[in-house]
Design an enzyme around this catalytic site. Structure first.
Site, PDB file in Angstrom:
ATOM      1  N   ASP A  59      -1.457  10.241  12.261  1.00  0.00           N
ATOM      2  CA  ASP A  59      -0.714  10.751  13.416  1.00  0.00           C
ATOM      3  C   ASP A  59      -1.715  11.035  14.534  1.00  0.00           C
ATOM      4  OD1 ASP A  59       1.815  12.546  14.412  1.00  0.00           O
ATOM      5  OD2 ASP A  59      -0.068  13.601  14.780  1.00  0.00           O
ATOM      6  N   ARG A 101       1.216   2.148  39.392  1.00  0.00           N
ATOM      7  CA  ARG A 101       1.714   2.247  38.016  1.00  0.00           C
ATOM      8  C   ARG A 101       1.214   1.055  37.186  1.00  0.00           C
ATOM      9  NH1 ARG A 101       7.793   2.061  39.543  1.00  0.00           N
ATOM     10  NH2 ARG A 101       8.307   2.593  37.395  1.00  0.00           N
ATOM     11  N   GLY A 103      16.210  -2.665  36.441  1.00  0.00           N
ATOM     12  CA  GLY A 103      17.304  -2.843  35.487  1.00  0.00           C
ATOM     13  C   GLY A 103      17.044  -3.957  34.483  1.00  0.00           C
ATOM     14  N   GLU A 123      -1.384   5.243   9.954  1.00  0.00           N
ATOM     15  CA  GLU A 123      -2.854   5.293   9.919  1.00  0.00           C
ATOM     16  C   GLU A 123      -3.372   6.532  10.639  1.00  0.00           C
ATOM     17  OE1 GLU A 123      -5.039   3.568   8.235  1.00  0.00           O
ATOM     18  OE2 GLU A 123      -3.324   2.575   7.311  1.00  0.00           O
ATOM     19  N   TYR A 183       0.861  -1.185   0.000  1.00  0.00           N
ATOM     20  CA  TYR A 183       0.000   0.000   0.000  1.00  0.00           C
ATOM     21  C   TYR A 183       0.897   1.234   0.000  1.00  0.00           C
ATOM     22  CZ  TYR A 183      -3.895   2.980   1.576  1.00  0.00           C
ATOM     23  OH  TYR A 183      -4.865   3.935   1.687  1.00  0.00           O
TER      24      TYR A 183
HETATM   25  C1  LIG Z   1      22.366   0.229  31.679  1.00  0.00           C
HETATM   26  C2  LIG Z   1      22.600  -0.074  33.136  1.00  0.00           C
HETATM   27  C3  LIG Z   1      23.857   0.113  33.669  1.00  0.00           C
HETATM   28  C4  LIG Z   1      24.123  -0.221  34.995  1.00  0.00           C
HETATM   29  N1  LIG Z   1      25.391  -0.064  35.479  1.00  0.00           N
HETATM   30  C5  LIG Z   1      25.669  -0.509  36.735  1.00  0.00           C
HETATM   31  C6  LIG Z   1      27.005  -0.478  37.235  1.00  0.00           C
HETATM   32  O1  LIG Z   1      27.946  -0.024  36.552  1.00  0.00           O
HETATM   33  N2  LIG Z   1      27.256  -0.980  38.461  1.00  0.00           N
HETATM   34  C7  LIG Z   1      26.265  -1.489  39.242  1.00  0.00           C
HETATM   35  O2  LIG Z   1      26.545  -1.941  40.342  1.00  0.00           O
HETATM   36  N3  LIG Z   1      24.968  -1.528  38.815  1.00  0.00           N
HETATM   37  C8  LIG Z   1      24.660  -1.057  37.575  1.00  0.00           C
HETATM   38  N4  LIG Z   1      23.354  -1.097  37.119  1.00  0.00           N
HETATM   39  C9  LIG Z   1      22.287  -1.619  37.984  1.00  0.00           C
HETATM   40  C10 LIG Z   1      21.361  -0.543  38.508  1.00  0.00           C
HETATM   41  O3  LIG Z   1      22.023   0.228  39.458  1.00  0.00           O
HETATM   42  C11 LIG Z   1      20.083  -1.199  39.084  1.00  0.00           C
HETATM   43  O4  LIG Z   1      19.388  -1.772  38.015  1.00  0.00           O
HETATM   44  C12 LIG Z   1      19.242  -0.169  39.789  1.00  0.00           C
HETATM   45  O5  LIG Z   1      19.826   0.127  41.015  1.00  0.00           O
HETATM   46  C13 LIG Z   1      17.780  -0.623  40.015  1.00  0.00           C
HETATM   47  O6  LIG Z   1      17.740  -1.759  40.793  1.00  0.00           O
HETATM   48  P1  LIG Z   1      16.953  -3.047  40.337  1.00  0.00           P
HETATM   49  O7  LIG Z   1      17.299  -3.354  38.951  1.00  0.00           O
HETATM   50  O8  LIG Z   1      17.184  -4.047  41.384  1.00  0.00           O
HETATM   51  O9  LIG Z   1      15.414  -2.621  40.371  1.00  0.00           O
HETATM   52  P2  LIG Z   1      14.337  -3.151  41.418  1.00  0.00           P
HETATM   53  O10 LIG Z   1      14.624  -2.571  42.740  1.00  0.00           O
HETATM   54  O11 LIG Z   1      14.179  -4.600  41.293  1.00  0.00           O
HETATM   55  O12 LIG Z   1      13.053  -2.421  40.821  1.00  0.00           O
HETATM   56  C14 LIG Z   1      11.931  -3.117  40.283  1.00  0.00           C
HETATM   57  C15 LIG Z   1      10.681  -2.328  40.613  1.00  0.00           C
HETATM   58  O13 LIG Z   1      10.456  -2.374  42.011  1.00  0.00           O
HETATM   59  C16 LIG Z   1      10.230  -1.089  42.517  1.00  0.00           C
HETATM   60  N5  LIG Z   1      10.730  -1.014  43.884  1.00  0.00           N
HETATM   61  C17 LIG Z   1      11.873  -1.534  44.372  1.00  0.00           C
HETATM   62  N6  LIG Z   1      11.981  -1.247  45.687  1.00  0.00           N
HETATM   63  C18 LIG Z   1      10.896  -0.513  46.020  1.00  0.00           C
HETATM   64  C19 LIG Z   1      10.435   0.106  47.238  1.00  0.00           C
HETATM   65  N7  LIG Z   1      11.115   0.009  48.366  1.00  0.00           N
HETATM   66  N8  LIG Z   1       9.278   0.795  47.203  1.00  0.00           N
HETATM   67  C20 LIG Z   1       8.578   0.901  46.067  1.00  0.00           C
HETATM   68  N9  LIG Z   1       8.965   0.343  44.903  1.00  0.00           N
HETATM   69  C21 LIG Z   1      10.106  -0.365  44.883  1.00  0.00           C
HETATM   70  C22 LIG Z   1      10.964  -0.157  41.577  1.00  0.00           C
HETATM   71  O14 LIG Z   1      10.404   1.126  41.586  1.00  0.00           O
HETATM   72  C23 LIG Z   1      10.775  -0.853  40.247  1.00  0.00           C
HETATM   73  O15 LIG Z   1       9.550  -0.444  39.688  1.00  0.00           O
HETATM   74  C24 LIG Z   1      23.081  -0.737  35.805  1.00  0.00           C
HETATM   75  C25 LIG Z   1      21.799  -0.902  35.264  1.00  0.00           C
HETATM   76  C26 LIG Z   1      21.542  -0.577  33.954  1.00  0.00           C
HETATM   77  C27 LIG Z   1      20.157  -0.778  33.400  1.00  0.00           C
HETATM   78  C1  LIG Z   2       6.605   1.764  10.685  1.00  0.00           C
HETATM   79  C2  LIG Z   2       5.816   2.554   9.678  1.00  0.00           C
HETATM   80  C3  LIG Z   2       5.095   1.886   8.710  1.00  0.00           C
HETATM   81  C4  LIG Z   2       4.399   2.599   7.734  1.00  0.00           C
HETATM   82  N1  LIG Z   2       3.746   1.903   6.748  1.00  0.00           N
HETATM   83  C5  LIG Z   2       3.180   2.598   5.724  1.00  0.00           C
HETATM   84  C6  LIG Z   2       2.579   1.912   4.620  1.00  0.00           C
HETATM   85  O1  LIG Z   2       2.549   0.677   4.592  1.00  0.00           O
HETATM   86  N2  LIG Z   2       2.070   2.651   3.604  1.00  0.00           N
HETATM   87  C7  LIG Z   2       2.092   4.008   3.610  1.00  0.00           C
HETATM   88  O2  LIG Z   2       1.623   4.609   2.656  1.00  0.00           O
HETATM   89  N3  LIG Z   2       2.639   4.697   4.654  1.00  0.00           N
HETATM   90  C8  LIG Z   2       3.185   4.021   5.701  1.00  0.00           C
HETATM   91  N4  LIG Z   2       3.738   4.714   6.753  1.00  0.00           N
HETATM   92  C9  LIG Z   2       3.741   6.177   6.767  1.00  0.00           C
HETATM   93  C10 LIG Z   2       2.759   6.767   7.777  1.00  0.00           C
HETATM   94  O3  LIG Z   2       1.464   6.559   7.342  1.00  0.00           O
HETATM   95  C11 LIG Z   2       3.069   8.258   7.988  1.00  0.00           C
HETATM   96  O4  LIG Z   2       4.314   8.346   8.596  1.00  0.00           O
HETATM   97  C12 LIG Z   2       2.002   8.907   8.829  1.00  0.00           C
HETATM   98  O5  LIG Z   2       0.867   9.106   8.067  1.00  0.00           O
HETATM   99  C13 LIG Z   2       2.437  10.239   9.445  1.00  0.00           C
HETATM  100  O6  LIG Z   2       2.736  11.155   8.459  1.00  0.00           O
HETATM  101  P1  LIG Z   2       4.120  11.933   8.427  1.00  0.00           P
HETATM  102  O7  LIG Z   2       5.206  10.973   8.655  1.00  0.00           O
HETATM  103  O8  LIG Z   2       4.102  12.731   7.206  1.00  0.00           O
HETATM  104  O9  LIG Z   2       4.055  12.894   9.679  1.00  0.00           O
HETATM  105  P2  LIG Z   2       3.939  14.489   9.636  1.00  0.00           P
HETATM  106  O10 LIG Z   2       2.582  14.860   9.163  1.00  0.00           O
HETATM  107  O11 LIG Z   2       5.096  15.062   8.930  1.00  0.00           O
HETATM  108  O12 LIG Z   2       4.032  14.796  11.193  1.00  0.00           O
HETATM  109  C14 LIG Z   2       5.100  15.542  11.776  1.00  0.00           C
HETATM  110  C15 LIG Z   2       4.536  16.345  12.934  1.00  0.00           C
HETATM  111  O13 LIG Z   2       3.672  17.348  12.429  1.00  0.00           O
HETATM  112  C16 LIG Z   2       2.434  17.332  13.102  1.00  0.00           C
HETATM  113  N5  LIG Z   2       1.374  17.742  12.183  1.00  0.00           N
HETATM  114  C17 LIG Z   2       1.226  17.412  10.885  1.00  0.00           C
HETATM  115  N6  LIG Z   2       0.122  18.006  10.387  1.00  0.00           N
HETATM  116  C18 LIG Z   2      -0.448  18.705  11.397  1.00  0.00           C
HETATM  117  C19 LIG Z   2      -1.607  19.535  11.514  1.00  0.00           C
HETATM  118  N7  LIG Z   2      -2.415  19.734  10.482  1.00  0.00           N
HETATM  119  N8  LIG Z   2      -1.876  20.090  12.708  1.00  0.00           N
HETATM  120  C20 LIG Z   2      -1.075  19.882  13.762  1.00  0.00           C
HETATM  121  N9  LIG Z   2       0.041  19.128  13.699  1.00  0.00           N
HETATM  122  C21 LIG Z   2       0.353  18.549  12.532  1.00  0.00           C
HETATM  123  C22 LIG Z   2       2.278  15.907  13.584  1.00  0.00           C
HETATM  124  O14 LIG Z   2       1.447  15.854  14.717  1.00  0.00           O
HETATM  125  C23 LIG Z   2       3.710  15.529  13.918  1.00  0.00           C
HETATM  126  O15 LIG Z   2       3.985  15.936  15.220  1.00  0.00           O
HETATM  127  C24 LIG Z   2       4.412   4.003   7.756  1.00  0.00           C
HETATM  128  C25 LIG Z   2       5.123   4.674   8.759  1.00  0.00           C
HETATM  129  C26 LIG Z   2       5.812   3.972   9.719  1.00  0.00           C
HETATM  130  C27 LIG Z   2       6.570   4.707  10.762  1.00  0.00           C
END
Ligand SMILES: Cc1cc2nc3c(=O)[nH]c(=O)nc-3n(C[C@H](O)[C@H](O)[C@H](O)COP(=O)(O)OP(=O)(O)OC[C@H]3O[C@@H](n4cnc5c(N)ncnc54)[C@H](O)[C@@H]3O)c2cc1C
Ligand SMILES: Cc1cc2nc3c(=O)[nH]c(=O)nc-3n(C[C@H](O)[C@H](O)[C@H](O)COP(=O)(O)OP(=O)(O)OC[C@H]3O[C@@H](n4cnc5c(N)ncnc54)[C@H](O)[C@@H]3O)c2cc1C
Lengths: 664, 664
Positions: free
Chosen positions: A424, A331, A399, A422, A133
């Site tokens: 925006d 959440r 994490g 389909e 399409y």
């Molecule tokens: C890209 C990346 C790089 C990282 N690099 C490092 C690094 O270099 N060294 C290192 O040591 N670690 C690293 N980490 C780990 C990171 O610090 C932990 O992922 C982070 O501390 C969150 O802990 P978690 O994953 O155990 O989350 P969790 O604690 O398991 O969280 C899961 C969910 O539980 C909720 N939750 C947890 N406890 C509570 C509470 N008491 N009350 C309410 N809600 C709660 C959270 O809000 C969350 O929604 C990295 C992680 C990422 C993604």
């Molecule tokens: C994964 C993917 C698959 C797709 N597959 C197909 C497909 O199979 N066939 C096909 O034909 N197309 C396809 N598309 C294209 C898609 O339909 C267009 O990207 C879509 O219609 C949005 O148009 P645009 O990219 O021109 O956005 P734009 O219109 O350029 O939007 C840019 C910004 O301008 C804003 N904006 C635009 N007009 C207005 C207005 N009048 N008032 C206020 N704000 C405005 C928008 O809100 C947006 O924030 C695909 C796109 C993606 C990402």
């Protein structure tokens, strides 16, 4: 094996098999869906774990393989259309087939003449041709009337000449266009006798049916990498340019407008509005997909939140399951409720589409504008909420949600374009707003229908006072619907009044656009809430505790939405601060009611581990050993010492980098 | 070449060079930063366009190459520490060096004794060893006290024995751990004489300095693919297990607690709170990074929104630039304002850290709890807003934003873990809430300091009435700050009162957690607004129109935040619906003032096209030809006919799939 979630499943207060039926829509649908899910899950060809590690070419070739194999299954097992649809869903990989079945065939069905249908549909249905399409161009997406590709009628040869006059007229984005499709429905400006006659669809052959090489005058290719590791990169979204490509006159889709041999433009008696019927169809499938995607994410986050424990250990006992934290519930549970809400509003939209179709067949166009606005709005609302919801589910997994093996990154990356394609989402909400303002302005002489019927009671809704005085009184569908209706009506009427102050209505509309969008959102949320409530009043909900559990979710959806947008409710005077705060208190109580049912409520989606594609969301909750195992499959772990160590790291450690002759 | 944005730049009402200085913080910083940006941009080694197409191994090897080359540059050009920091920033690729410089070295500096610093820092600073920060385990992230790795003191040999007693005790996530680090700061439960003595840091060698093979008893590897194409996959986040690995006693970081040869635990006179100093430091860098990431996204979306035209053509003239739509402005301009707001609050946090450091040195711990709560809250607020903001910028670019070449997908994927690492954002807001509640409860006898000073005026703030009566009157810093203070104070006091009704305060805290988080957000938003306003009162803002343009942004940030959270302001009675609506009217007017300056305001970030890494965000706005060119570089376009066609597609088209002997 062990089931780490047994205890969670034991606390469920409803009949899970019955809930599965309620989610699926019917026992038959559940049966077909489950059967297809298993067929896919048990077949090694459909393995998808390694997908994110493949390079683009490998990835794409693998998709072609899966698509061919799926087709072989469909034909050899003699699957019905419905079965085939479920099969493709559970394969869970964007492919050219989505556009072939989902857009190319429906476009011919909707816009082709009988003759055209007879010629092209059998070819397409047997996959003797593959179609896509091709509407969007590099320069135009939302503004379809601005497309630049031209189709100029040449009466001498009785042909159309398709041409791409500018760089920005290059077709850009169509799925399946880049490397697979042999044909496309191309949208182009029709030019006859030097005159522009609007944008129309044309069936154009792109590639040879023998060797697949592009037809003369056609430049076609893939537009390159998209968001995510595997994600949408299995799809060949394409670029296409025409250099004076000729097609026979009978390949213009002529159900609505015809061009005769003599170059006359004729309108058939089929009304133009028919196209809106197709849009209603496509957008209702998008709403259905939203509930699918959101429910997957919620299923993963819910199960993992029950497995994950953090803090709160007493005397060395187990720590608190993170699902027990109110912040986590606040959440997660509204997203769980949204998944159900979107499921049911999607079901209703399917009914709406059937209704519109029947009316169109009977030349009744009266409900079309309302149906169109309603699907546009719901498409926008559900896809935005789903995109945000998936990412929130990822964050809820801490994490580990950031690992591809959690399934959430790919789910997000593959889902988000639904906010753009389909229509925006913001552009759609502006259309809804236009419709709402029109509805308000016609209130005096035209009775609003369907989802805008409440506007007919606007006068009352502007006056009404919410009667809620205790948190318990919020457990009342009437009170909730009235509050949502009052808010939506007051916002619509309020903005209409402000618009009326502008001399130039278009200028007013442009100026107040952001507020108009808020009024549209209020209207759409009302629809979701009402349809959820209506669903609960239907007879077809059976089984112990099912209705009760769904009621709790319905209240969660409504009261969470109310709390999140309490600014609207307070600003329009629909609720007092006290009443809004009581709603919030009730919400907390509701979370406690969801809690024992949470895991069972996501089990009710009946998703296989294959479809979920997530170590964190495994049915058995056996998360840690599987995460650990999976890590070692990363190519970086092929050797103890990394490729590149001797060249780049050792010279650094040995302080020989400056001396090193190695070209860096 | 052409500059498609010239007209946009002409309308700017301020001196752009002066704005660059204001953004950078000083003329000197701007000069260094620009010089390093250019050094990186002009060196082909730092090319990053092809990154998303590389397989994991290639990708990683390429990162090692860049890191070695960067180090070679740093040493051979004799770059200062500041220059090196900018260089690494502009290389824009997560790598082991981030953790080596950002966590390993600071941990030794902060927690090591003089002796330890003298031994380890020179090795690390010359990169004779490479280190990482190994705290998180498979089973524990947020709850550091729950870590399971043990470090058992063996007095016989004067050593600690590091061990991973369970699967969930495996270290998991540390960056640089998987394939590069030779050493790690490992956090483990200290066990002396059979007794548990809290979690401490230990310097542990992981790999041979000769051949890089893992030390006996150590299992180490990469944890696998993460979100995005290239993104964070250049980093070897690692898994690590110990099987009774021995290290000398003097490798425990002993600045705060010591273990003697005899197995006695001693506390030094250095206060434990010192660690909070390090946390303040790390989190202020995260806030600074948030403004970097958000400003990049905003720069891309702003320029593209000025280039992109859609709808509204009159008489065949050009269509409307999408940046002129109010909905686009209402989504984009608050993000632009946020980028500046975060920049300035980050600058202030840097000052706060210096202040805390000086006070600590003088044994003044009085401001530490407040500084700690404030950095925790701002880390949470800015990273959440930035993650959401990047995705919003992507959506603002329509379909094209979904292409990797827009730069936005990678920016998002690489950024989002900032919401999780260094403290999960929700867990942090709960800490802030605890601090706020404590502050309220102590109001009678303790004067709140710093960012909570306003609480000292709580009694007045609970009474105060906002005086605004026209939209213009919202252009008043006093009125704005007072509204934000009143809201924050009322929410904090309100929740404290509700907590007081619980018999068990902890149970109350758990029950009301979601509302507590909302109170924390209100407090943090107040900080951002106040610091932006304070910045504008500083003398160091120079240059034509600079202060005026920043004032407009400051109002946009404040009034947009007010509108988004108007529910809070109305529910607490801080504003009347009329006043909230006037704020919203004023916001629209402000957008018109931002509009002519928008492109210049993002030019002021002084980002090179290399750093932006986005075709949509190109300085010259030459978007379409470049998108078109880039498409052809996808490997799928290597051949006209896709690899896999003959095997999988042709048999389908030729209806020979069932006969085909090809194994699918
Ligand atoms: C890209 C990346 C790089 C990282 N690099 C490092 C690094 O270099 N060294 C290192 O040591 N670690 C690293 N980490 C780990 C990171 O610090 C932990 O992922 C982070 O501390 C969150 O802990 P978690 O994953 O155990 O989350 P969790 O604690 O398991 O969280 C899961 C969910 O539980 C909720 N939750 C947890 N406890 C509570 C509470 N008491 N009350 C309410 N809600 C709660 C959270 O809000 C969350 O929604 C990295 C992680 C990422 C993604
Ligand atoms: C994964 C993917 C698959 C797709 N597959 C197909 C497909 O199979 N066939 C096909 O034909 N197309 C396809 N598309 C294209 C898609 O339909 C267009 O990207 C879509 O219609 C949005 O148009 P645009 O990219 O021109 O956005 P734009 O219109 O350029 O939007 C840019 C910004 O301008 C804003 N904006 C635009 N007009 C207005 C207005 N009048 N008032 C206020 N704000 C405005 C928008 O809100 C947006 O924030 C695909 C796109 C993606 C990402």
């Amino acid at each position: 094996g062990v089931d780490y979630l047994t205890d969670e499943r034991k606390t469920a207060q409803f009949d899970i098999e019955a809930m599965k039926v309620a989610w699926a829509g019917s026992r038959e649908t559940l049966e077909v869906s489950d059967r297809m899910a298993k067929l896919v899950a048990n077949d090694p060809v459909f393995e998808k774990f390694s997908r994110p590690m493949l390079g683009r070419k490998e990835l794409f070739k693998n998709t072609l393989r899966k698509a061919a194999y799926a087709w072989k299954l469909i034909v050899s097992l003699g699957l019905s259309e419905e079965e085939a649809k479920w099969l493709r869903l559970y394969i869970d990989e964007p492919a050219f087939t989505d556009l072939h079945w989902g857009m190319f065939i429906p476009a011919i069905e909707g816009q082709g003449t009988e003759e055209q249908k007879q010629k092209w549909l059998p070819l397409a249905q047997k996959m003797q041709i593959i179609g896509c399409y091709a509407q969007t161009e590099l320069g135009h997406g939302s503004n379809v009337q601005g497309l630049e590709t031209t189709a100029t009628f040449d009466p001498q040869t009785d042909e159309f000449v398709l041409h791409s006059p500018t760089l920005t007229s290059s077709k850009w984005w169509p799925g399946g266009l880049g490397k697979v499709s042999t044909h496309a429905i191309v949208y182009a400006r029709l030019i006859v006798g030097g005159q522009f006659h609007g944008v129309h669809g044309f069936i154009v052959q792109l590639r040879s049916l023998e060797d697949h090489s592009p037809v003369d005058g056609i430049t076609v290719g893939d537009i390159g990498l998209k968001f995510g590791n595997g994600a949408y990169n299995t799809m060949d979204n394409g670029v296409l340019r025409f250099d004076h490509v000729r097609i026979p006159r009978n390949q213009m889709l002529m159900r609505v407008s015809q061009v005769t041999k003599e170059g006359e433009i004729m309108q058939s008696d089929v009304p133009r509005q028919l196209i809106y019927g197709t849009m209603v169809y496509v957008r209702q499938t998008i709403v259905a997909d939203a509930s699918k995607a959101l429910s997957r994410a919620v299923c993963i986050a819910t199960r993992y939140s029950a497995v994950r424990r953090q803090f709160g250990s007493r005397n060395g006992g187990p720590e608190t399951q993170v699902i027990d934290y109110k912040t986590q519930q606040n959440r997660l549970f509204p997203l769980l409720a949204s998944a159900y809400a979107f499921r049911f509003v999607g079901e209703w939209l399917k009914w709406l589409y059937m209704d519109v179709k029947q009316r169109l067949a009977a030349n009744d166009f009266s409900t079309l504008p309302e149906a169109h606005a309603c699907t546009a709005g719901l498409k926008s609302l559900t896809t935005t909420a789903t995109a945000d919801g998936i990412e929130e589910c990822r964050k809820l997994c801490g994490g580990h949600g950031y690992l591809v093996s959690s399934g959430l990154p790919e789910l997000f990356a593959v889902y988000i374009p639904a906010c753009t394609y389909e229509g925006d989402n913001v552009v759609l909400l502006l259309q809804v707003a236009r419709f709402l303002v029109k509805t308000v302005s016609e209130l005096g002489h035209k009775k609003p229908v369907g989802t805008t019927a409440y506007m007919g009671r606007a006068a009352g809704l502007l006056q009404t006072n919410c009667a809620v005085q205790t948190a318990e009184e919020w457990l009342n569908p009437g009170a909730i619907v009235e509050a949502f209706e009052a808010r939506a009506a007051r916002m619509a009427v309020g903005i209409a009044q402000r618009l009326a102050k502008f001399e130039n209505p278009e200028q007013g509309f442009a100026e107040l656009a952001a507020d108009l969008v808020e009024a549209s959102v209020a209207h759409c949320q009302l629809i979701v809430v009402s349809k959820f409530i209506e669903k609960l009043q239907q007879q077809d909900i059976r089984g112990k505790g099912v209705r009760e559990s769904l009621e709790v979710l319905c209240y969660v959806y409504a009261l969470f939405t109310l709390h999140k947008h309490q600014g609207d409710f307070l600003a329009t005077g629909c609720l007092s601060p006290k009443q809004a705060s009581l709603a919030n208190d009730q919400l907390r109580t509701l979370y406690s009611k969801v809690r024992p049912n949470a895991v069972a409520l996501v089990d009710s989606f009946s998703y296989t581990d294959h479809y979920l594609g997530s170590i964190l969301g495994r049915y058995d909750g056996n998360v840690y050993p599987k995460l650990y195992e999976a890590a070692w499959e990363d190519p970086l772990n092929d050797s103890d010492v990394a490729d590149g160590f001797h060249q780049y790291v050792q010279p650094m450690l040995k302080q020989k980098l400056l001396l090193s002759s190695a070209k860096l």
